[in-house]
Design a protein around this motif. Sequence first.
Motif, short mmCIF file in Angstrom:
data_model
loop_
_atom_site.label_atom_id
_atom_site.label_comp_id
_atom_site.label_asym_id
_atom_site.label_seq_id
_atom_site.Cartn_x
_atom_site.Cartn_y
_atom_site.Cartn_z
N GLU A 1 10.30 6.84 5.31
CA GLU A 1 10.71 8.13 5.90
C GLU A 1 11.51 8.95 4.88
OE1 GLU A 1 12.81 7.74 9.63
OE2 GLU A 1 11.31 6.32 10.38
N ARG A 2 12.37 8.27 4.13
CA ARG A 2 13.18 8.96 3.12
C ARG A 2 12.29 9.54 2.02
NH1 ARG A 2 16.62 5.13 2.89
NH2 ARG A 2 17.67 5.89 4.73
N PHE A 3 11.23 8.82 1.64
CA PHE A 3 10.29 9.35 0.65
C PHE A 3 9.66 10.64 1.18
CE2 PHE A 3 9.71 4.98 -1.34
CZ PHE A 3 10.25 5.34 -2.56
N GLN A 4 9.30 10.66 2.46
CA GLN A 4 8.73 11.86 3.05
C GLN A 4 9.74 13.01 3.00
OE1 GLN A 4 7.25 11.34 7.02
NE2 GLN A 4 6.67 13.48 7.23
N GLN A 5 10.99 12.72 3.32
CA GLN A 5 12.03 13.74 3.27
C GLN A 5 12.22 14.24 1.84
OE1 GLN A 5 15.33 11.59 4.89
NE2 GLN A 5 14.71 11.91 7.01
N SER B 1 13.19 -6.00 5.12
CA SER B 1 12.58 -6.14 6.45
C SER B 1 11.65 -4.96 6.72
CB SER B 1 13.67 -6.18 7.51
OG SER B 1 14.32 -4.92 7.60
N PRO B 2 10.76 -5.10 7.69
CA PRO B 2 9.90 -3.96 8.07
C PRO B 2 10.70 -2.71 8.43
CG PRO B 2 9.07 -5.97 9.04
CD PRO B 2 10.41 -6.31 8.42
N GLU B 3 11.85 -2.89 9.08
CA GLU B 3 12.68 -1.74 9.46
C GLU B 3 13.24 -1.04 8.23
OE1 GLU B 3 12.33 -4.65 12.67
OE2 GLU B 3 13.18 -4.91 10.69
N PHE B 4 13.72 -1.82 7.26
CA PHE B 4 14.25 -1.26 6.02
C PHE B 4 13.17 -0.48 5.28
CE2 PHE B 4 15.04 -1.55 1.43
CZ PHE B 4 16.33 -1.10 1.32
N ILE B 5 11.99 -1.07 5.16
CA ILE B 5 10.87 -0.42 4.46
C ILE B 5 10.48 0.88 5.19
CG2 ILE B 5 8.47 -0.67 3.70
CD1 ILE B 5 10.01 -2.69 2.21
N ALA B 6 10.42 0.83 6.52
CA ALA B 6 10.05 2.02 7.30
C ALA B 6 11.03 3.16 7.06
CB ALA B 6 9.97 1.68 8.78
N GLU B 7 12.33 2.85 7.03
CA GLU B 7 13.33 3.88 6.77
C GLU B 7 13.20 4.44 5.36
OE1 GLU B 7 17.38 3.04 7.92
OE2 GLU B 7 16.68 1.89 9.67
N CYS B 8 12.89 3.58 4.40
CA CYS B 8 12.70 4.04 3.02
C CYS B 8 11.48 4.96 2.93
CB CYS B 8 12.54 2.86 2.08
SG CYS B 8 14.06 1.91 1.86
N LYS C 1 0.83 -1.21 0.00
CA LYS C 1 0.00 0.00 0.00
C LYS C 1 0.86 1.26 0.00
CE LYS C 1 -3.12 -2.26 3.03
NZ LYS C 1 -3.68 -2.22 4.36
N ALA C 2 1.97 1.21 0.73
CA ALA C 2 2.79 2.40 0.91
C ALA C 2 3.71 2.68 -0.27
CB ALA C 2 3.61 2.27 2.18
N CYS C 3 4.19 1.63 -0.93
CA CYS C 3 5.08 1.81 -2.06
C CYS C 3 5.15 0.53 -2.88
CB CYS C 3 6.49 2.24 -1.62
SG CYS C 3 7.40 0.99 -0.70
N PRO D 1 5.82 10.30 -7.24
CA PRO D 1 6.83 10.74 -8.21
C PRO D 1 8.28 10.40 -7.81
CG PRO D 1 6.20 12.58 -6.85
CD PRO D 1 5.33 11.41 -6.43
N PHE D 2 8.44 9.69 -6.70
CA PHE D 2 9.78 9.44 -6.18
C PHE D 2 10.16 7.97 -6.30
CE2 PHE D 2 7.94 12.89 -3.58
CZ PHE D 2 8.72 13.92 -4.05
N GLU D 3 11.46 7.72 -6.44
CA GLU D 3 11.96 6.36 -6.42
C GLU D 3 13.33 6.31 -5.74
OE1 GLU D 3 14.05 5.43 -10.66
OE2 GLU D 3 11.86 5.48 -10.70
N GLN D 4 13.60 5.17 -5.14
CA GLN D 4 14.89 4.89 -4.52
C GLN D 4 15.38 3.57 -5.09
OE1 GLN D 4 14.86 5.13 -0.14
NE2 GLN D 4 12.82 6.03 -0.33
N THR D 5 16.65 3.49 -5.42
CA THR D 5 17.22 2.26 -5.93
C THR D 5 18.48 1.92 -5.14
OG1 THR D 5 16.40 2.75 -8.15
CG2 THR D 5 18.12 1.07 -7.97
N TYR D 6 18.54 0.68 -4.71
CA TYR D 6 19.69 0.17 -3.98
C TYR D 6 20.30 -0.95 -4.82
CZ TYR D 6 17.55 2.71 -0.16
OH TYR D 6 17.01 3.71 0.62
N LYS D 7 21.61 -0.93 -4.98
CA LYS D 7 22.31 -1.96 -5.75
C LYS D 7 23.11 -2.83 -4.79
CE LYS D 7 22.85 1.06 -9.73
NZ LYS D 7 23.82 1.74 -10.61
#
Length: 78
Positions: free
Chosen positions: A62-66, A53-60, A10-12, A31-37
Amino acid sequence: MRVVKEINDKACKITVFSWNGKYLIKLEQGPFEQTYKVSEMDVLEQEIDEILSPEFIAECLERFQQMGETLSGALSKL
C-alpha cells in the motif's frame, strides 16, 4: 554487509541484510524502495520471517502505491 535472505515475490523483491548490528529489511518495487532497520539485539535471525508477515507485506505494498501517487502528483506540477 551480509545478505541474510532474499525473497523474490511477484509484488516486490525483499532482501534482508545484516550490517553494523542491525538487520536491514529492504523492499523494492519498480523505482521505489523501503528500508526498515531492526537491531540485532531485539530480533533473532529466525524471527525475521515473523516480521515479514502477510499483513506487513500488504501494508508495504500500500505504501508503494502511495509513493507512486505522491511522485505522480509532484511530476504533474512540473
